[in-house]
Design a protein around this motif. Structure first.
Motif, PDB file in Angstrom:
ATOM      1  N   ILE A  12     -69.782  80.690 -26.829  1.00  0.00           N
ATOM      2  CA  ILE A  12     -70.066  80.282 -28.203  1.00  0.00           C
ATOM      3  C   ILE A  12     -68.759  79.983 -28.935  1.00  0.00           C
ATOM      4  CG2 ILE A  12     -71.063  81.034 -30.406  1.00  0.00           C
ATOM      5  CD1 ILE A  12     -72.988  82.778 -28.656  1.00  0.00           C
TER       6      ILE A  12
ATOM      7  N   GLU B 294     -60.597  82.285 -34.119  1.00  0.00           N
ATOM      8  CA  GLU B 294     -60.672  80.837 -34.045  1.00  0.00           C
ATOM      9  C   GLU B 294     -59.558  80.272 -33.198  1.00  0.00           C
ATOM     10  OE1 GLU B 294     -60.372  79.357 -38.014  1.00  0.00           O
ATOM     11  OE2 GLU B 294     -58.279  79.938 -38.206  1.00  0.00           O
TER      12      GLU B 294
ATOM     13  N   LYS C 107     -67.994  76.365 -30.522  1.00  0.00           N
ATOM     14  CA  LYS C 107     -67.883  76.257 -31.983  1.00  0.00           C
ATOM     15  C   LYS C 107     -66.443  76.323 -32.475  1.00  0.00           C
ATOM     16  CE  LYS C 107     -72.445  77.891 -33.065  1.00  0.00           C
ATOM     17  NZ  LYS C 107     -73.246  78.660 -33.992  1.00  0.00           N
TER      18      LYS C 107
ATOM     19  N   ILE D 251     -65.734  81.889 -34.599  1.00  0.00           N
ATOM     20  CA  ILE D 251     -66.891  82.755 -34.775  1.00  0.00           C
ATOM     21  C   ILE D 251     -66.515  83.958 -35.644  1.00  0.00           C
ATOM     22  CG2 ILE D 251     -68.096  82.084 -32.664  1.00  0.00           C
ATOM     23  CD1 ILE D 251     -67.112  84.712 -31.400  1.00  0.00           C
TER      24      ILE D 251
END
Length: 95
Positions: A6, A92, A10, A13
């Motif tokens: 994830i 990140e 992305k 998170i």
């Protein structure tokens, strides 16, 4: 860890500090492998991730950090979680 794909997809998170610190070394090693686009590295990444995640690593993330030696992630602390007072952070990829 289940949050790692994830995070790759992305690129940022929101999670607990402990989980973020455990994710960091796995992500750093995966990006280092993705920087060199070889069949061997692709197969090594496919052992841990789905083809969609590996494609993103090799086509987008790896080339972005080609001139960087390490330190691809940043952990930014935020407030504590209300329910159990756990330390929450954003992890990140550095731009």
């Amino acid at each position: 860890t289940c949050a790692l794909p994830i995070l790759i997809l992305k690129e940022r998170i929101f999670t607990t500090e402990g989980k973020a610190k455990k994710l960091r070394p796995f992500l750093e090693k995966a990006i280092t492998k993705a920087k060199k686009n070889t069949l061997a590295n692709r197969r090594l990444l496919l052992m841990d991730f789905t083809p969609r995640v590996v494609d993103k690593l090799i086509k987008e993330i790896g080339p972005k950090y080609i001139n960087r030696v390490g330190g691809y992630t940043r952990i930014m602390k935020t407030t504590n979680r209300k329910a159990d007072s756990a330390k929450m952070v954003f992890i990140e990829l550095i731009k």
